[in-house]
Motif scaffolding. Structure first.
Motif, short mmCIF file in Angstrom:
data_model
loop_
_atom_site.label_atom_id
_atom_site.label_comp_id
_atom_site.label_asym_id
_atom_site.label_seq_id
_atom_site.Cartn_x
_atom_site.Cartn_y
_atom_site.Cartn_z
N GLU A 202 70.39 -1.63 53.02
CA GLU A 202 69.46 -0.63 52.48
C GLU A 202 70.18 0.30 51.51
OE1 GLU A 202 66.23 -0.78 52.77
OE2 GLU A 202 66.55 -2.57 54.00
N LYS B 84 70.71 -1.38 48.27
CA LYS B 84 69.45 -1.50 47.52
C LYS B 84 69.19 -0.24 46.69
CE LYS B 84 66.56 -4.67 50.26
NZ LYS B 84 65.43 -4.73 51.18
N ASP C 26 64.88 -12.23 51.04
CA ASP C 26 65.15 -10.83 50.67
C ASP C 26 66.27 -10.77 49.64
OD1 ASP C 26 63.29 -10.13 52.50
OD2 ASP C 26 64.69 -9.34 54.01
N MET D 131 66.44 -9.38 45.75
CA MET D 131 67.40 -8.40 45.25
C MET D 131 68.18 -8.95 44.05
SD MET D 131 68.70 -7.12 48.98
CE MET D 131 70.07 -6.13 48.50
#
Length: 962
Positions: free
Chosen positions: A415, A418, A445, A449
């Protein structure tokens, strides 16, 4: 001459019953031959000078006890004295304790943690430069070296302080314009200088060298070499840290007993603590931040001597110190070194490692600041290349954090990454460091990204490569698998640079083979061919292309499926460099031999593998090493053995004929083909149960002809001899009598060509033992070979005897006479009414002649000639230097008469007595053998119809050696 007239008549059927050992009933009880042996040990309780024992006790032991040790109760007084007197014992005890401690320290981090040492070589190989490098070398100081034993302590202290003041000024020499190899050599010299200074008790000089080396880590003038420089310098720091720790540890030794592994600071004596503090104070006085940080981190483990919380207090402080380093590249490697030391000394203190990483995230934007950009412009380095320099450090930091970390922490890390803009570099390191299962489960995921990353920074294809490496180790959710491949391949197939493309494609081929069918594998191979064929790009990518083939054959073991992949063989055509092409062919053949469980006749497999084997065979030339030829031949032979057309014997023979024409330069392959064809002939005989039809008779003659014309092309003479004999036996078994005669004649005519010395495993050896062995086998076969109606009686035996007579034997060799003695065994067997063995459906001479007197007379003539030769040779051995050989041969001939002659005949009986006496006449007799022989004669004399052996035994005296 009397030998064969009086050959012992044999009844072969009943002989085994007479000769077999007497059976004795045996009560096994607990006994079993495979049980361990139990040795009974007698312990002496009391000893006196005469050696008598007052009392002994027996105890069973499964292993032998040393009686001397048991008397001393395990204590050896000499060893105790030596240990007390020898200071080396102390050092040895400390060394073994240190090794144990090192092992225990490492065990705090499990074997599933990849150590720094495994990454070292890869970094040095990847981050190289052709630019010139410079280095500041510490030249040493002469101050303080001339201090005499009587100098005051205060003067020594003052000198040391002066040296430390001079630590960062002067006494340096700058070396410019060094190549990368020169630079690495200089660093290695510094490492050696450090060890030499330490061993000669120049501790301050050692510290100066370490400080000087640490300073080199602030220099980023040749930026693409920085990761390799970090590896080289930190090797020196590691050496220094180890030396200091071991020095202080040695000061803690109390009466030769080292500290326990989990010692507490309270058990460390004051001297060791003071020395330890002294080191930390010296390091604290270093003015520059980078050397001060690195040297203190190097001896971080020494905090264990001062306090229990020393390391846990130092790690956060050192982490904060790194914030003072302005260059983000230098700072990230400093963080990597701190993580490395931290994982070695206190892997449980994960909070400091996490803080270290979060500090890095806060300063991550510095990478895109003006200072860094200007530096890159000056050095002409592109941003994508610059960002890859961070990878080893960030990968290591993340590996340390992710090691046995809970999923919650890993998710939090993701996270945070990100939230950072342009996070491709971090994303790549996360995929390199985190567990493969964690990445694979979130593949979609990560693909999302990767798509969002800025293309101008870290290259996207490297991100997909990192993802692919994880998916080779762990499986993603089944529902996502096809989508993952499509998303990745969309990016990979658009890559224009062939090197970037192949580096990615190589990784994703494994994922495709693991989870998809031959259709998808074919599509991927076609795409690789399409990208790598223009401008012969494949020539620069052989290692990656080899890796792709290796992965395909690792996952596809069904070769009919593999060769039905349309693009597989065109893919092989890209290997145009011969050495690489042969290596690839070897890999495919090894896989086929390993995984092909049963024989095959699939034309797709046969055509493809014949092509591959032909490629391997055609690479052989005059310069090919023997080992390489052996390996290629073994692979081709493995393939030949796995080809079977079942009952279609004609097609099988056609295959062998084709193989012979294709592999004529590899002798072991031709030998295998001859054996295979002989086996085919015997299988035909088995199917027909020995009763050949006209068709099968013609077929086995074709097999025999194949062997007859192939054997002469072989170079090894003993291979040819043995194959002539073996093929002749096969021809005889298949009732091809004239063909069998041809093989045996060829063997006889080849014997004169046997050289005196032959090469065996690359070394020259005398050939006589090999020739003796071959001839004995040949004689065994000649017993059952029927005479040719148009040739004389025993024409093959006569021919062979003539060849043996004319062969040039060594002067000091008795092999010729040993062979003649074996011929007597053969001739004796030939006089029997029924031979000991026969070939099915072939009449041997016992059936053809039926014991005809003329036939026996011919054998007798041969026998006279042979015995005359043996006796003449025994006479020539009457000289002093050959008496031992005479004794051995006389006994050998005596045993022959004993086994095969009828000793009721007086002349033969007298000859045997004469030979017995000759064997021991000059004191060279093998007494042990003669005693056993005499015992045998006496034992035989008790059997029915053997009473004449009693008289013989009385006529055979045993002389003592004196």
């Amino acid at each position: 001459s009397c030998f064969l007239r009086h050959a012992r008549s044999r009844t072969y059927v009943s002989e085994p019953d007479v000769c077999k050992l007497e059976s004795v009933p045996l009560d096994f009880g607990d006994y079993h031959p495979l049980k361990p042996i139990t040795v009974t040990e007698s312990k002496t309780k009391k000893m006196n000078r005469k050696g008598s024992t007052s009392s002994t006790s027996s105890s069973s032991s499964s292993s032998m006890i040393d009686p001397l040790s048991s008397v001393l109760d395990g204590t050896d007084p000499l060893s105790l004295f030596a240990a007390a007197a020898d200071p080396m014992t102390t050092a040895a005890a400390m060394d073994s304790a240190r090794k144990k401690r090192d092992k225990d320290d490492n065990s705090a981090v499990g074997s599933d943690f990849e150590p720094w040492s495994s990454k070292r070589g890869e970094i040095l190989a990847r981050y190289t430069t052709t630019e010139k490098l410079s280095i500041n070398l510490y030249m040493g100081s002469e101050k303080g070296k001339a201090t005499t034993a009587g100098s005051a302590v205060s003067e020594k202290v003052r000198t040391r302080l002066e040296e430390l003041d001079d630590l960062e000024e002067g006494s340096q020499k700058e070396l410019l314009n060094l190549t990368q190899q020169d630079y690495m050599n200089r660093i290695e010299e510094l490492n050696q200088s450090l060890k030499d200074a330490w061993s000669s008790d120049q501790k301050v000089k050692a510290l100066k060298i370490v400080i000087q080396c640490s300073k080199l880590l602030s220099d980023t003038t040749v930026i693409q070499f920085y990761p390799s420089k970090f590896v080289l310098i930190t090797d020196i720091l590691d050496t220094f840290g180890k030396l200091v720790y071991e020095r202080i540890l040695s000061m803690c030794m109390d009466s030769r007993v080292s500290l326990p592994d989990n010692f507490s600071p309270e058990s460390v004596n004051d001297t060791a603590k003071e020395t330890c503090l002294n080191w930390f104070f010296k390091i604290a006085s270093i003015r520059e931040l980078i050397p001060r940080f690195y040297v203190e981190a190097a001896i971080l483990k020494c905090n264990k001597f001062l306090s229990k919380t020393g390391i846990s207090e130092c790690l956060p402080r050192l982490t904060s110190m790194i914030r003072g380093i302005g260059d983000p590249l230098v700072a990230v490697y400093a963080r990597a070194y701190l993580c490395r030391v931290g994982m070695e000394v206190a892997p449980q203190l994960k909070e400091s490692l996490n803080k270290n990483f979060f500090d890095f995230l806060l300063t991550f934007k510095q990478i895109h600041g003006d200072t860094v950009q200007n530096q890159l412009v000056v050095q002409c380095v592109e941003i994508p290349l610059y960002l890859t320099l961070y990878s080893p450090a960030i990968d290591w930091i993340l590996q340390c954090i992710a090691y046995r970390a809970p999923e919650v922490l890993l998710t939090e890390m993701m996270e945070r990454c990100k939230k950072l803009g342009n996070n491709a570099l971090l994303l790549n390191s996360v995929m390199s460091a985190f567990r493969a299962e964690f990445i694979a489960a979130r593949s979609m995921d990560f693909i999302g990204m990767i798509k969002e990353c800025d293309e101008s920074g870290f290259p996207k294809h490297l991100l997909f490569r990192s993802l692919g490496l994880n998916l080779a180790l762990a499986d993603p959710p089944e529902s996502d698998r096809l989508q993952i491949l499509n998303e990745a391949w969309k990016v990979i197939t658009k890559l224009k640079n062939p090197q970037d493309y192949i580096n990615c494609a190589e990784v994703w081929v494994e994922y495709t083979c693991r989870h998809f069918t031959k259709r998808e594998v074919n599509t991927v191979l076609a795409d690789v061919i399409k990208h790598m064929t223009p401008d012969r790009a494949f020539e620069d990518a052989y290692p990656q292309l080899q890796s792709i083939i290796q992965k395909v054959i690792t996952y596809i073991h069904d070769f009919s499926l593999l060769f039905s992949v349309e693009k597989f063989l065109p893919f092989l055509d890209m290997f145009q460099k011969e050495s690489v092409r042969v290596e690839v062919c070897k890999c495919i053949m090894e896989s086929f031999i390993k995984h092909q469980q049963e024989s095959t006749k699939d034309p797709v497999i046969l055509n493809a593998l014949l092509h591959i084997c032909k490629t391997m065979h055609d690479s052989v030339n005059a310069l090919t090493l023997e080992d390489e030829k052996r390996m290629l031949a073994a692979l081709i032979n493995g393939f030949i053995k796995l080809v079977s057309f079942g009952r279609n014997f004609e097609q099988q023979l056609s295959f062998y004929v084709e193989a012979r024409s294709m592999f004529c330069n590899l002798e072991p392959v031709l030998v295998q083909l001859i054996h295979s064809v002989n086996q085919l002939a015997m299988e035909t005989r088995k199917v027909m149960k020995g009763n050949h039809s006209r068709k099968t008779a013609a077929f086995v003659r074709a097999c025999v002809a194949f062997c007859f014309i192939t054997i002469p092309s072989l170079s090894s003479i003993f291979t040819r001899l043995n194959l002539y004999l073996h093929s002749g036996q096969v021809a005889l078994a298949n009732q091809c009598l004239s063909q069998a005669d041809a093989f045996f004649k060829a063997a006889v005519s080849l014997v004169p060509e046997v050289p005196k010395m032959i090469s065996v495993d690359g070394k020259m050896r005398p050939s006589d033992t090999f020739l003796l062995e071959f001839l004995c086998n040949f004689f065994s076969t000649l017993l059952v070979v029927p005479d040719h109606p148009e040739q004389g009686v025993l024409f093959l035996v006569r021919g062979l005897l003539n060849v043996i007579q004319d062969y040039t034997w060594e002067d000091n060799s008795d092999d010729k006479i040993r062979i003649y003695t074996n011929v007597l065994h053969l001739l004796s067997a030939m006089t029997q009414e029924a031979y000991i063995y026969h070939v099915d459906k072939v009449d041997s001479n016992d059936a053809l002649y039926g014991g005809d007197s003329k036939f026996l007379a011919e054998i007798n003539k041969l026998c006279e000639t042979v015995i005359a030769q043996i006796l003449d040779h025994l006479k020539t051995l009457g000289k002093e230097e050959t008496l031992k050989r005479q004794s051995q041969l006389a006994l050998y001939f005596f045993n022959t008469i004993l086994a095969h002659g009828d000793l009721r005949n007086n002349k033969l009986n007298q000859l045997s007595v004469n030979l017995w006496n000759l064997a021991q006449k000059h004191g060279f007799a093998d007494t042990k053998t003669m005693v056993k022989t005499l015992e045998y004669i006496k034992r035989r004399s008790k059997q029915p119809e053997m009473s004449h052996f009693t008289d013989l035994a009385q006529r055979l005296p045993l002389q003592s050696r004196t």
